[in-house]
Design a protein around this motif. Structure first.
Motif, short mmCIF file in Angstrom:
data_model
loop_
_atom_site.label_atom_id
_atom_site.label_comp_id
_atom_site.label_asym_id
_atom_site.label_seq_id
_atom_site.Cartn_x
_atom_site.Cartn_y
_atom_site.Cartn_z
N ASN A 170 0.76 -1.19 -0.28
CA ASN A 170 0.24 0.11 0.17
C ASN A 170 0.76 1.02 0.25
N PRO A 171 0.56 2.50 -1.24
CA PRO A 171 1.36 3.66 -0.95
C PRO A 171 1.38 4.25 0.42
N VAL A 172 2.82 4.95 0.94
CA VAL A 172 3.15 5.41 2.55
C VAL A 172 1.94 6.28 2.37
N VAL A 173 2.18 7.44 1.19
CA VAL A 173 0.90 8.38 1.44
C VAL A 173 -0.39 8.26 -0.46
N ILE A 174 -0.92 7.80 -0.35
CA ILE A 174 -1.69 8.09 -1.61
C ILE A 174 -1.36 9.25 -2.64
N ASP A 175 -1.37 9.00 -3.86
CA ASP A 175 -1.13 9.69 -4.74
C ASP A 175 -0.55 10.81 -4.54
N GLN A 176 0.63 10.36 -3.81
CA GLN A 176 2.21 10.84 -3.87
C GLN A 176 3.30 10.09 -3.40
N VAL A 223 -1.40 -14.46 -8.16
CA VAL A 223 -1.21 -13.62 -8.77
C VAL A 223 -1.31 -12.20 -7.85
N ILE A 224 -0.79 -11.45 -9.44
CA ILE A 224 -1.39 -9.98 -8.04
C ILE A 224 -2.09 -9.83 -8.53
N ARG A 225 -3.39 -8.38 -7.96
CA ARG A 225 -4.25 -8.28 -8.00
C ARG A 225 -3.72 -7.05 -7.80
N ARG A 226 -4.60 -5.78 -8.22
CA ARG A 226 -4.54 -4.21 -8.78
C ARG A 226 -5.66 -3.66 -7.89
N ASN A 227 -5.50 -2.53 -6.47
CA ASN A 227 -6.55 -1.58 -6.24
C ASN A 227 -6.22 -0.59 -6.52
N THR A 228 -6.83 -0.01 -8.00
CA THR A 228 -6.66 1.29 -8.52
C THR A 228 -6.92 2.54 -7.34
N ALA A 229 -7.89 1.99 -6.08
CA ALA A 229 -8.50 3.11 -5.39
C ALA A 229 -7.20 3.94 -4.82
N GLY A 230 -5.90 2.84 -4.75
CA GLY A 230 -4.76 3.06 -3.61
C GLY A 230 -5.08 2.84 -2.04
N VAL A 231 -6.22 2.07 -1.49
CA VAL A 231 -6.53 2.00 -0.17
C VAL A 231 -6.24 0.99 0.20
N ALA A 232 -5.90 0.18 1.56
CA ALA A 232 -5.37 -1.33 1.71
C ALA A 232 -6.00 -2.30 1.59
#
Length: 145
Positions: free
Chosen positions: A104-110, A123-132
């Motif tokens: 998870n990003p340390v700071v979402i959108d930064q 399988v690697i999955r992606r959450n484009t919302a960036g939330v945990a």
């Protein structure tokens, strides 16, 4: 010129952090399988997959030296990582049968926009919302393509 260059630089940095996060998830997946096959107790935690900061004098089940100490510490390239095992007791007679790894990003959108997860399926999955990420198996998130 700075008004054009700085946003592009930030987007490039986030893209690089995301690519690093995906690569780190792949590394953790491989380390989990290696650990399970080597020690016979199933999957394990991020800490037990790690190499001590001082180096690896000899791999053990407690410190298997399968990933570097930065990744094993849980933070790398603008992302926080976790990996937990479940579905057993972590014993040869009752091994952990599942694991869930998330980035998870340390700071979402930064530091990054998307978050990522993987499990024992690889399988690697992606959450484009960036939330945990929730449990990756039941998340319903699409696979990374």
């Amino acid at each position: 010129i700075a008004a054009i260059a700085i946003p592009n630089l930030l987007r490039s940095k986030m893209a690089a952090n995301e690519a690093s996060a995906v690569g780190s998830i792949r590394t953790i997946n491989t380390a989990q399988v290696t650990y399970s096959n080597t020690y016979g107790t199933g999957y394990t935690t991020l800490g037990q997959l790690s190499t001590p900061a001082a180096g690896c004098a000899g791999a053990t089940a407690a410190l298997s030296c399968l990933i570097d100490s930065n990744l094993g510490g849980g933070t790398k390239s603008g992302y926080n990582f976790t990996s937990v095992a479940a579905g057993g007791a972590g014993l040869v007679t009752n091994p952990f049968t599942t694991f869930n790894t998330s980035a998870n990003p340390v700071v979402i959108d930064q530091t990054g926009h998307s978050s990522f997860c993987a499990d024992e399926s690889g399988v690697i999955r992606r959450n484009t919302a960036g939330v945990a990420n929730p449990n990756c198996v039941t998340s319903g998130l699409p696979p990374l393509q």
